[in-house]
Design a protein around this motif. Sequence first.
Motif, PDB file in Angstrom:
ATOM      1  N   ALA A   1      37.645  44.277  37.591  1.00 18.55           N
ATOM      2  CA  ALA A   1      37.573  44.173  36.132  1.00 18.55           C
ATOM      3  C   ALA A   1      36.603  45.202  35.564  1.00 18.55           C
ATOM      4  O   ALA A   1      36.896  45.840  34.540  1.00 18.55           O
ATOM      5  CB  ALA A   1      37.156  42.763  35.728  1.00 18.55           C
ATOM      6  N   ASP A   2      35.469  45.406  36.219  1.00 18.16           N
ATOM      7  CA  ASP A   2      34.489  46.394  35.757  1.00 18.16           C
ATOM      8  C   ASP A   2      35.050  47.807  35.839  1.00 18.16           C
ATOM      9  O   ASP A   2      34.855  48.618  34.920  1.00 18.16           O
ATOM     10  CB  ASP A   2      33.199  46.319  36.583  1.00 18.16           C
TER      11      ASP A   2
ATOM     12  N   VAL B   1      41.711  39.035  40.451  1.00 21.57           N
ATOM     13  CA  VAL B   1      40.885  39.988  39.705  1.00 21.57           C
ATOM     14  C   VAL B   1      39.420  39.686  39.998  1.00 21.57           C
ATOM     15  O   VAL B   1      38.877  38.691  39.544  1.00 21.57           O
ATOM     16  CB  VAL B   1      41.163  39.912  38.189  1.00 21.57           C
TER      17      VAL B   1
ATOM     18  N   VAL C   1      43.507  45.777  33.765  1.00 22.41           N
ATOM     19  CA  VAL C   1      43.482  45.502  35.199  1.00 22.41           C
ATOM     20  C   VAL C   1      44.876  45.708  35.793  1.00 22.41           C
ATOM     21  O   VAL C   1      45.016  46.277  36.874  1.00 22.41           O
ATOM     22  CB  VAL C   1      42.973  44.070  35.472  1.00 22.41           C
TER      23      VAL C   1
ATOM     24  N   PRO D   1      35.323  40.701  39.935  1.00 29.68           N
ATOM     25  CA  PRO D   1      34.471  41.343  38.933  1.00 29.68           C
ATOM     26  C   PRO D   1      34.441  42.869  39.099  1.00 29.68           C
ATOM     27  O   PRO D   1      34.445  43.596  38.093  1.00 29.68           O
ATOM     28  CB  PRO D   1      33.091  40.724  39.186  1.00 29.68           C
TER      29      PRO D   1
ATOM     30  N   ALA E   1      38.242  48.727  35.783  1.00 30.15           N
ATOM     31  CA  ALA E   1      39.265  48.872  34.744  1.00 30.15           C
ATOM     32  C   ALA E   1      38.612  49.079  33.384  1.00 30.15           C
ATOM     33  O   ALA E   1      39.024  49.964  32.614  1.00 30.15           O
ATOM     34  CB  ALA E   1      40.176  47.640  34.721  1.00 30.15           C
ATOM     35  N   ASP E   2      37.592  48.306  33.107  1.00 34.79           N
ATOM     36  CA  ASP E   2      36.880  48.432  31.839  1.00 34.79           C
ATOM     37  C   ASP E   2      36.238  49.812  31.703  1.00 34.79           C
ATOM     38  O   ASP E   2      36.334  50.454  30.655  1.00 34.79           O
ATOM     39  CB  ASP E   2      35.817  47.331  31.728  1.00 34.79           C
TER      40      ASP E   2
END
Length: 69
Positions: A20-21, A15, A30, A17, A23-24
């Motif tokens: 992760a960003d 994962v 994720v 960054p 997905a957020d």
Amino acid sequence: MNRDRVNPDTVTLTVTPALADLADARGVGVEELAAEALRRYVADEATRTRVAATGLAQRHQSLLRRLGE
């Protein structure tokens, strides 16, 4: 890593960054985002493979017909 112990039904993904960003930003986990991306990739590859196989079959139709006799 011991390949004898790897589960062939499991995908391991680092994962980053950026992942992760993304997905957020989409409001999903994720794992869900990765699964969606993998499903899309497999569907796209299946389509490309079908198109290529159909083209080959059409170009070699007479040979395939003779082999089937």
